[in-house]
Design a protein around this motif. Structure first.
Motif, short mmCIF file in Angstrom:
data_model
loop_
_atom_site.label_atom_id
_atom_site.label_comp_id
_atom_site.label_asym_id
_atom_site.label_seq_id
_atom_site.Cartn_x
_atom_site.Cartn_y
_atom_site.Cartn_z
N UNK A 1 3.38 -23.45 -17.21
CA UNK A 1 4.12 -22.22 -17.50
C UNK A 1 3.83 -21.23 -16.37
N UNK A 2 4.88 -20.63 -15.85
CA UNK A 2 4.76 -19.70 -14.73
C UNK A 2 5.34 -18.36 -15.14
N UNK A 3 4.64 -17.27 -14.79
CA UNK A 3 5.16 -15.94 -15.07
C UNK A 3 5.07 -15.08 -13.82
N UNK A 4 5.95 -14.08 -13.75
CA UNK A 4 6.01 -13.19 -12.59
C UNK A 4 6.29 -11.77 -13.07
N UNK A 5 5.82 -10.80 -12.30
CA UNK A 5 6.07 -9.39 -12.61
C UNK A 5 5.71 -8.54 -11.41
N UNK A 6 6.22 -7.33 -11.41
CA UNK A 6 5.81 -6.33 -10.42
C UNK A 6 4.97 -5.27 -11.13
N UNK A 7 3.79 -5.01 -10.58
CA UNK A 7 2.86 -4.07 -11.19
C UNK A 7 2.74 -2.82 -10.33
N UNK A 8 2.64 -1.67 -10.99
CA UNK A 8 2.34 -0.41 -10.32
C UNK A 8 0.99 0.06 -10.82
N UNK A 9 0.01 0.11 -9.92
CA UNK A 9 -1.38 0.38 -10.30
C UNK A 9 -1.65 1.88 -10.30
N UNK A 10 -2.29 2.38 -11.35
CA UNK A 10 -2.72 3.79 -11.35
C UNK A 10 -3.70 4.06 -10.20
N UNK A 11 -3.81 5.31 -9.74
CA UNK A 11 -4.68 5.63 -8.59
C UNK A 11 -6.14 5.27 -8.82
N UNK A 12 -6.61 5.28 -10.09
CA UNK A 12 -8.03 5.01 -10.32
C UNK A 12 -8.39 3.53 -10.16
N UNK A 13 -7.40 2.65 -10.01
CA UNK A 13 -7.68 1.23 -9.80
C UNK A 13 -8.11 1.02 -8.35
N UNK A 14 -9.28 0.42 -8.17
CA UNK A 14 -9.84 0.18 -6.84
C UNK A 14 -9.25 -1.10 -6.26
N UNK A 15 -8.30 -0.97 -5.34
CA UNK A 15 -7.61 -2.15 -4.82
C UNK A 15 -8.51 -2.98 -3.89
N UNK A 16 -9.60 -2.42 -3.40
CA UNK A 16 -10.52 -3.20 -2.56
C UNK A 16 -11.51 -4.00 -3.39
N UNK A 17 -11.67 -3.64 -4.66
CA UNK A 17 -12.50 -4.41 -5.60
C UNK A 17 -11.81 -4.43 -6.96
N UNK B 1 0.84 -1.19 0.00
CA UNK B 1 0.00 0.00 0.00
C UNK B 1 0.88 1.25 0.00
N UNK B 2 1.48 1.49 -1.15
CA UNK B 2 2.37 2.64 -1.29
C UNK B 2 1.62 3.81 -1.92
N UNK B 3 2.17 4.98 -1.79
CA UNK B 3 1.55 6.18 -2.38
C UNK B 3 2.56 6.84 -3.33
N UNK B 4 2.07 7.45 -4.40
CA UNK B 4 0.64 7.59 -4.76
C UNK B 4 0.07 6.36 -5.44
N UNK B 5 0.94 5.46 -5.91
CA UNK B 5 0.47 4.28 -6.63
C UNK B 5 0.77 3.02 -5.83
N UNK B 6 -0.22 2.11 -5.78
CA UNK B 6 -0.02 0.83 -5.10
C UNK B 6 0.86 -0.08 -5.97
#
Length: 400
Positions: A150-166, A60-65
């Motif tokens: 097949x397995x894949x991995x990545x780190x994502x940075x979500x824009x603020x408009x993405x609702x992390x609770x839904x 839960x980082x700011x400004x982007x999760x």
């Protein structure tokens, strides 16, 4: 709607609850843990379809999760692909998904690309690699020839408009990739059900699939009971108990009509549930063959039920032609029902015990019908022989 139908719908609606799935601690039981791709992932889940597994850490980082993601699934073919993505829209669905898609390159080395799934993709246009507004770094993939996963991995940075609770997320598998363009996935319920809404902070996932699961089960069970079991019993009663020693005062007719009315009521209820499922989601319209046969079954069954009012009188000269029509439609109806029930099994893919149970029902009914058919012909043979003997005795008497 009959009283029985209303009760069935109440029972079916009671099944429409949402089953929640939560994170588990990652261990060697998850495929990506064995490949070393779990990194520092601590929260893992087995997803409900396609044998897929998901690992995720949310920051839960700011400004982007920020989210670390590991996703694994078994490829349909070594040339196939796996996909996982998030959809910022109101509903978890394919269109609008920002996806990570992994596949094996011709050189044998797996890779991960980003794709923006639009409505054009659903219309059949090529899904080509494209940038997405979600930040993606540290992409990698690993393929196991032993397990076919097949397995894949990545780190994502979500824009603020993405609702992390839904947060809506979607996963999928497909058969092949050509020039980095994945082909269309299979059109089964498992593929259509590969969507979910998840709360990243708590790890609780809510699947839309469970809102329809109870209706699917009700549709299948009622179809087997009404169309696949009771209706053939009604035919057996009409065919083999008419004029039998246990029959009196047209008992066979009233039993036959009662069974067929109950079977028709249950079957039409199942058909109505099927229509409701189709209206809830366009995905069910993909099963066109099952749908067409179901409509034909209801139409023919309705014609049979009209016999209560349209059957000619016994002395009517058209009665014999009506009997031929009624019997032909009835036996054709049973054949269509059996075919459609097995089509339904192929679509729903229930535990094998359900299919074998219905096969056992068909074998039992067939054995009963065969035994009664043999008894009818044996009785006919002995009656014919008795008539011939009687005629011969009369002939001898007249000559003497």
């Amino acid at each position: 709607m009959t009283h029985f139908s209303a009760v069935v719908l109440v029972l079916a609606s009671s099944l429409l609850h949402c089953i929640e799935a939560q994170w588990q601690t990652c261990d060697a039981g998850f495929s990506f843990s064995a490949t070393g791709m779990a990194r520092n992932i601590t929260h893992c889940r087995r997803l409900r379809t396609l044998g897929a597994e998901l690992g995720m850490n949310y920051y839960n980082t700011t400004p982007n999760s920020t989210v670390d993601v590991v996703f694994s699934a078994r490829l349909p073919t070594p040339q196939g692909w796996i996909a996982w993505g998030i959809n910022p829209g109101r509903h978890p669905q394919m269109v609008g998904t920002r996806a990570l898609i992994a596949f094996n390159r011709p050189s044998g080395m797996p890779m991960v690309g980003t794709y923006n799934v639009t409505a054009d993709t659903r219309r059949g246009c090529k899904l080509e690699p494209s940038p997405i507004e979600v930040g993606v770094v540290n992409k990698e993939a690993n393929y196991s020839g032993e397990t076919g996963r097949l397995t894949m991995a990545a780190r994502l940075t979500l824009p603020p408009e993405y609702n992390v609770s839904r947060l809506n997320h979607v996963w999928q598998v497909g058969p092949r990739v050509a020039d980095m363009v994945p082909s269309a996935h299979a059109r089964t319920l498992q593929n259509f059900d590969s969507t979910e809404t998840i709360d990243l902070s708590s790890g609780v996932g809510h699947s839309r699939r469970h809102y329809n699961l109870g209706l699917r089960e009700a549709h299948g069970i009622l179809s087997v009971i009404g169309w696949g079991f009771l209706l053939p019993i009604g035919v057996i009663v009409s065919r083999y108990f008419r004029g039998s020693p246990i029959d009196s005062k047209m008992t066979w007719f009233y039993v036959h009509v009662t069974i067929q009315i109950v079977a028709f009521s249950i079957g039409v209820t199942a058909w109505g549930i099927g229509l409701s499922l189709m209206e809830r989601s366009k995905r069910y319209r993909a099963f066109m063959g099952h749908r067409i046969i179901g409509i034909l079954v209801v139409c023919l069954a309705s014609l049979q039920m009209m016999a209560l009012w349209l059957k000619p009188k016994r002395a009517d000269k058209y009665r014999k032609y009506w009997n031929i029509y009624h019997h032909f439609v009835g036996y054709s109806l049973i054949a269509l029902i059996i075919v459609n029930i097995f089509k339904g099994f192929a679509i729903l893919k229930p535990p094998s015990g359900w299919k074998w149970a219905y096969i056992g029902i068909l074998i039992s009914l067939s054995c009963v019908a065969l035994g009664l058919e043999i008894s009818i012909w044996v009785k006919f043979y002995w009656n014919q022989k008795a008539e011939q003997q009687k005629a011969s005795n009369l002939s001898k008497t007249s000559k003497s």
